[in-house]
Design a protein around this motif. Structure first.
Motif, PDB file in Angstrom:
ATOM      1  N   LEU A 214       0.802  -1.224   0.000  1.00  0.00           N
ATOM      2  CA  LEU A 214       0.000   0.000   0.000  1.00  0.00           C
ATOM      3  C   LEU A 214       0.837   1.277   0.000  1.00  0.00           C
ATOM      4  O   LEU A 214       0.280   2.373   0.103  1.00  0.00           O
ATOM      5  N   GLN A 215       2.154   1.151  -0.112  1.00  0.00           N
ATOM      6  CA  GLN A 215       3.018   2.334  -0.066  1.00  0.00           C
ATOM      7  C   GLN A 215       2.695   3.336  -1.166  1.00  0.00           C
ATOM      8  O   GLN A 215       2.705   4.552  -0.934  1.00  0.00           O
ATOM      9  N   SER A 216       2.423   2.838  -2.359  1.00  0.00           N
ATOM     10  CA  SER A 216       2.193   3.738  -3.489  1.00  0.00           C
ATOM     11  C   SER A 216       0.785   4.313  -3.518  1.00  0.00           C
ATOM     12  O   SER A 216       0.546   5.335  -4.175  1.00  0.00           O
ATOM     13  N   THR A 217      -0.154   3.686  -2.828  1.00  0.00           N
ATOM     14  CA  THR A 217      -1.553   4.146  -2.867  1.00  0.00           C
ATOM     15  C   THR A 217      -1.968   4.908  -1.610  1.00  0.00           C
ATOM     16  O   THR A 217      -2.832   5.775  -1.677  1.00  0.00           O
ATOM     17  N   ILE A 218      -1.380   4.585  -0.468  1.00  0.00           N
ATOM     18  CA  ILE A 218      -1.730   5.259   0.790  1.00  0.00           C
ATOM     19  C   ILE A 218      -0.468   5.895   1.351  1.00  0.00           C
ATOM     20  O   ILE A 218       0.477   5.201   1.751  1.00  0.00           O
ATOM     21  N   SER A 219      -0.450   7.199   1.381  1.00  0.00           N
ATOM     22  CA  SER A 219       0.741   7.911   1.856  1.00  0.00           C
ATOM     23  C   SER A 219       0.796   8.012   3.377  1.00  0.00           C
ATOM     24  O   SER A 219       1.878   8.160   3.950  1.00  0.00           O
ATOM     25  N   SER A 220      -0.350   7.940   4.028  1.00  0.00           N
ATOM     26  CA  SER A 220      -0.400   8.078   5.485  1.00  0.00           C
ATOM     27  C   SER A 220       0.162   6.816   6.157  1.00  0.00           C
ATOM     28  O   SER A 220      -0.363   5.709   5.980  1.00  0.00           O
ATOM     29  N   GLU A 221       1.222   6.990   6.927  1.00  0.00           N
ATOM     30  CA  GLU A 221       1.823   5.851   7.624  1.00  0.00           C
ATOM     31  C   GLU A 221       0.892   5.292   8.689  1.00  0.00           C
ATOM     32  O   GLU A 221       0.829   4.074   8.895  1.00  0.00           O
ATOM     33  N   LEU A 222       0.159   6.176   9.373  1.00  0.00           N
ATOM     34  CA  LEU A 222      -0.748   5.732  10.418  1.00  0.00           C
ATOM     35  C   LEU A 222      -1.856   4.855   9.851  1.00  0.00           C
ATOM     36  O   LEU A 222      -2.181   3.795  10.416  1.00  0.00           O
ATOM     37  N   LEU A 223      -2.411   5.272   8.721  1.00  0.00           N
ATOM     38  CA  LEU A 223      -3.485   4.495   8.096  1.00  0.00           C
ATOM     39  C   LEU A 223      -2.969   3.137   7.632  1.00  0.00           C
ATOM     40  O   LEU A 223      -3.638   2.104   7.804  1.00  0.00           O
ATOM     41  N   ARG A 224      -1.769   3.130   7.052  1.00  0.00           N
ATOM     42  CA  ARG A 224      -1.185   1.859   6.609  1.00  0.00           C
ATOM     43  C   ARG A 224      -0.908   0.944   7.796  1.00  0.00           C
ATOM     44  O   ARG A 224      -1.091  -0.279   7.711  1.00  0.00           O
ATOM     45  N   LEU A 225      -0.475   1.522   8.895  1.00  0.00           N
ATOM     46  CA  LEU A 225      -0.204   0.731  10.100  1.00  0.00           C
ATOM     47  C   LEU A 225      -1.484   0.104  10.635  1.00  0.00           C
ATOM     48  O   LEU A 225      -1.512  -1.084  10.988  1.00  0.00           O
ATOM     49  N   VAL A 226      -2.550   0.888  10.681  1.00  0.00           N
ATOM     50  CA  VAL A 226      -3.831   0.370  11.173  1.00  0.00           C
ATOM     51  C   VAL A 226      -4.342  -0.753  10.279  1.00  0.00           C
ATOM     52  O   VAL A 226      -4.781  -1.812  10.760  1.00  0.00           O
ATOM     53  N   ILE A 227      -4.252  -0.553   8.966  1.00  0.00           N
ATOM     54  CA  ILE A 227      -4.713  -1.586   8.027  1.00  0.00           C
ATOM     55  C   ILE A 227      -3.870  -2.854   8.180  1.00  0.00           C
ATOM     56  O   ILE A 227      -4.394  -3.975   8.167  1.00  0.00           O
ATOM     57  N   ALA A 228      -2.557  -2.665   8.347  1.00  0.00           N
ATOM     58  CA  ALA A 228      -1.666  -3.817   8.500  1.00  0.00           C
ATOM     59  C   ALA A 228      -1.995  -4.600   9.771  1.00  0.00           C
ATOM     60  O   ALA A 228      -1.990  -5.841   9.767  1.00  0.00           O
ATOM     61  N   LEU A 229      -2.287  -3.898  10.861  1.00  0.00           N
ATOM     62  CA  LEU A 229      -2.641  -4.568  12.115  1.00  0.00           C
ATOM     63  C   LEU A 229      -3.942  -5.348  11.967  1.00  0.00           C
ATOM     64  O   LEU A 229      -4.062  -6.487  12.446  1.00  0.00           O
ATOM     65  N   VAL A 230      -4.914  -4.740  11.294  1.00  0.00           N
ATOM     66  CA  VAL A 230      -6.204  -5.414  11.091  1.00  0.00           C
ATOM     67  C   VAL A 230      -6.028  -6.648  10.220  1.00  0.00           C
ATOM     68  O   VAL A 230      -6.569  -7.735  10.518  1.00  0.00           O
ATOM     69  N   VAL A 231      -5.268  -6.510   9.136  1.00  0.00           N
ATOM     70  CA  VAL A 231      -5.027  -7.646   8.240  1.00  0.00           C
ATOM     71  C   VAL A 231      -4.279  -8.762   8.968  1.00  0.00           C
ATOM     72  O   VAL A 231      -4.605  -9.952   8.830  1.00  0.00           O
ATOM     73  N   GLY A 232      -3.259  -8.375   9.756  1.00  0.00           N
ATOM     74  CA  GLY A 232      -2.520  -9.374  10.526  1.00  0.00           C
ATOM     75  C   GLY A 232      -3.415 -10.131  11.489  1.00  0.00           C
ATOM     76  O   GLY A 232      -3.314 -11.353  11.628  1.00  0.00           O
ATOM     77  N   ALA A 233      -4.325  -9.404  12.147  1.00  0.00           N
ATOM     78  CA  ALA A 233      -5.259 -10.044  13.082  1.00  0.00           C
ATOM     79  C   ALA A 233      -6.220 -10.973  12.342  1.00  0.00           C
ATOM     80  O   ALA A 233      -6.515 -12.080  12.807  1.00  0.00           O
ATOM     81  N   ILE A 234      -6.715 -10.537  11.182  1.00  0.00           N
ATOM     82  CA  ILE A 234      -7.675 -11.347  10.421  1.00  0.00           C
ATOM     83  C   ILE A 234      -7.028 -12.640   9.930  1.00  0.00           C
ATOM     84  O   ILE A 234      -7.593 -13.737  10.071  1.00  0.00           O
ATOM     85  N   PHE A 235      -5.831 -12.536   9.346  1.00  0.00           N
ATOM     86  CA  PHE A 235      -5.167 -13.736   8.829  1.00  0.00           C
ATOM     87  C   PHE A 235      -4.807 -14.701   9.967  1.00  0.00           C
ATOM     88  O   PHE A 235      -4.942 -15.923   9.813  1.00  0.00           O
TER      89      PHE A 235
END
Length: 378
Positions: free
Chosen positions: A101-122
């Motif tokens: 998501l680096q190229s599509t989402i510039s906000s580090e905080l938003l990417r971090l939140v999405i990554a945490l959610v994805v990690g929890a889901i998987f």
């Protein structure tokens, strides 16, 4: 009137215990918040050295790991030795999500939140897949199978090749050992994310201590509220007496799976935060020793004792660094401290002493209330 008091005595004791448990829960929240404030002030004033500052995010991750494992080992009463496997799933799924998501989402905080959610889901999905057959086992058999699961996850990630370009993710399994990153067919603008046994390198470090604190609070809220809920009482009844729980209609497999999947999801979120705190991670970091380390935190903190897991994790994680000046004797002193803590927490004399102190403090408010009531009657 006497019969009425007897009939409501058990219910009254239950509500008293629930009230006491609620106070302990609030004390846990307040303690963690105060610790975060103190550490943040010390960090802003430059009172923490570079080594201690670098340990803040991993401490938060391991606190979440210990609290989530306590849900399985302490609350459910099942011994799981594959918790590092769920952490590993969260680490690499979170890294893949963040880098994609680096190229599509510039906000580090938003990417971090999405990554945490994805990690929890998987991690939750993997926990469900593993838990359905595994939770039908008991005792040593469950421990052996979960141990095998952790090693299987590590071997799968060691064979995993993942890259990203404008076409999306490219994934391959290097089972025969003949494939390389070039086998993914990435374009010139593409980049590799996971390189098999070399792990993930070149990660963007977006994890922060504040994010770690928020994750710790979320973990505590989820686990403590689950324990005090109807579902939590059903889970603890299974731990205390499985046959009695089944006899009153409790679906043992269902409630065991709820505890196991919730524990796995929280471990996956902690793993995602851990992975995004380092520029390079490998699957070898999340082996059997990591599962045992987290289990040590849980056992020394007390089975079912969430506050104890938090304190034990912080103390035992910082202790090796605090003893670094002792050079060769560092691990020896660490082992001695572990043994002494274990002896102290399982010493009936010490436990009786702490119980007497607790009863003493409980009696003082009662005496004060009785004296106040007598004075008002006069």
């Amino acid at each position: 009137m006497k019969e009425k008091k007897k009939s409501t005595g058990g219910l009254g004791n239950y509500f008293k215990r629930m009230k006491t448990a609620t106070k302990v829960d609030y004390a846990t929240y307040v303690g963690v918040i105060l610790a975060f404030i103190v550490v943040t002030i010390c960090q802003s004033q430059g009172l923490l050295n570079r080594s201690m500052t670098g340990m803040l995010v991993p401490i938060c991750c391991y606190v979440c790991m210990a609290v989530s494992l306590n849900l399985t080992v302490g609350v459910l009463g099942e011994l799981s030795l594959g918790h590092a496997g769920f952490m590993s799933v969260g680490v690499f799924s979170g890294i893949i999500t963040s880098m994609s998501l680096q190229s599509t989402i510039s906000s580090e905080l938003l990417r971090l939140v999405i990554a945490l959610v994805v990690g929890a889901i998987f991690a939750a999905i993997v926990g469900f897949i593993v838990g359905v057959p595994v939770l039908r086992l008991r005792g040593d058999y469950l421990a052996i199978v979960t141990l095998a699961f952790g090693e299987i996850i590590k071997d799968i990630i060691n064979c995993l090749l993942v890259g990203y370009d404008e076409k999306g993710l490219h994934i391959a399994l290097n089972i025969d050992g003949k494939k390389t990153i070039q086998s993914l067919g990435l374009s010139e603008d593409g980049f590799a994310i996971i390189k098999g046994a070399q792990g993930a390198a070149g990660n963007e470090r977006i994890a922060t201590f504040t994010a770690g604190f928020v994750l710790v609070m979320i973990t505590l809220i989820v686990v403590l509220n689950l324990m005090r809920s109807r579902t939590g009482r059903a889970i603890m009844s299974i731990r205390d007496n499985r046959i009695a729980a089944e006899s009153v209609g409790i679906n043992v497999t269902k409630y065991k799976l709820i505890a196991f999947v919730t524990s796995a999801a929280l471990a996956g979120a902690a793993g995602a935060l851990f992975g995004l705190n380092y520029s390079s991670v490998t699957a070898a970091q999340f082996d059997f020793n990591t599962s045992i380390l987290v289990l040590v935190y849980v056992v020394l903190g007390g089975l079912g004792n969430i506050w104890g897991s938090v304190v034990a994790t912080v103390v035992l994680y910082v202790l090796p660094e605090a003893l670094r000046g002792m050079d060769q004797l560092r691990m020896l002193v660490y082992a001695i401290v572990l043994i002494l803590v274990m002896l102290a927490t399982n010493n009936p004399v010490l436990q009786g002493f702490m119980d007497r102190i607790g009863e003493k403090f409980k009696r003082q408010p009662r005496k004060a209330a009785a004296q106040k009531g007598g004075a008002s009657h006069e």
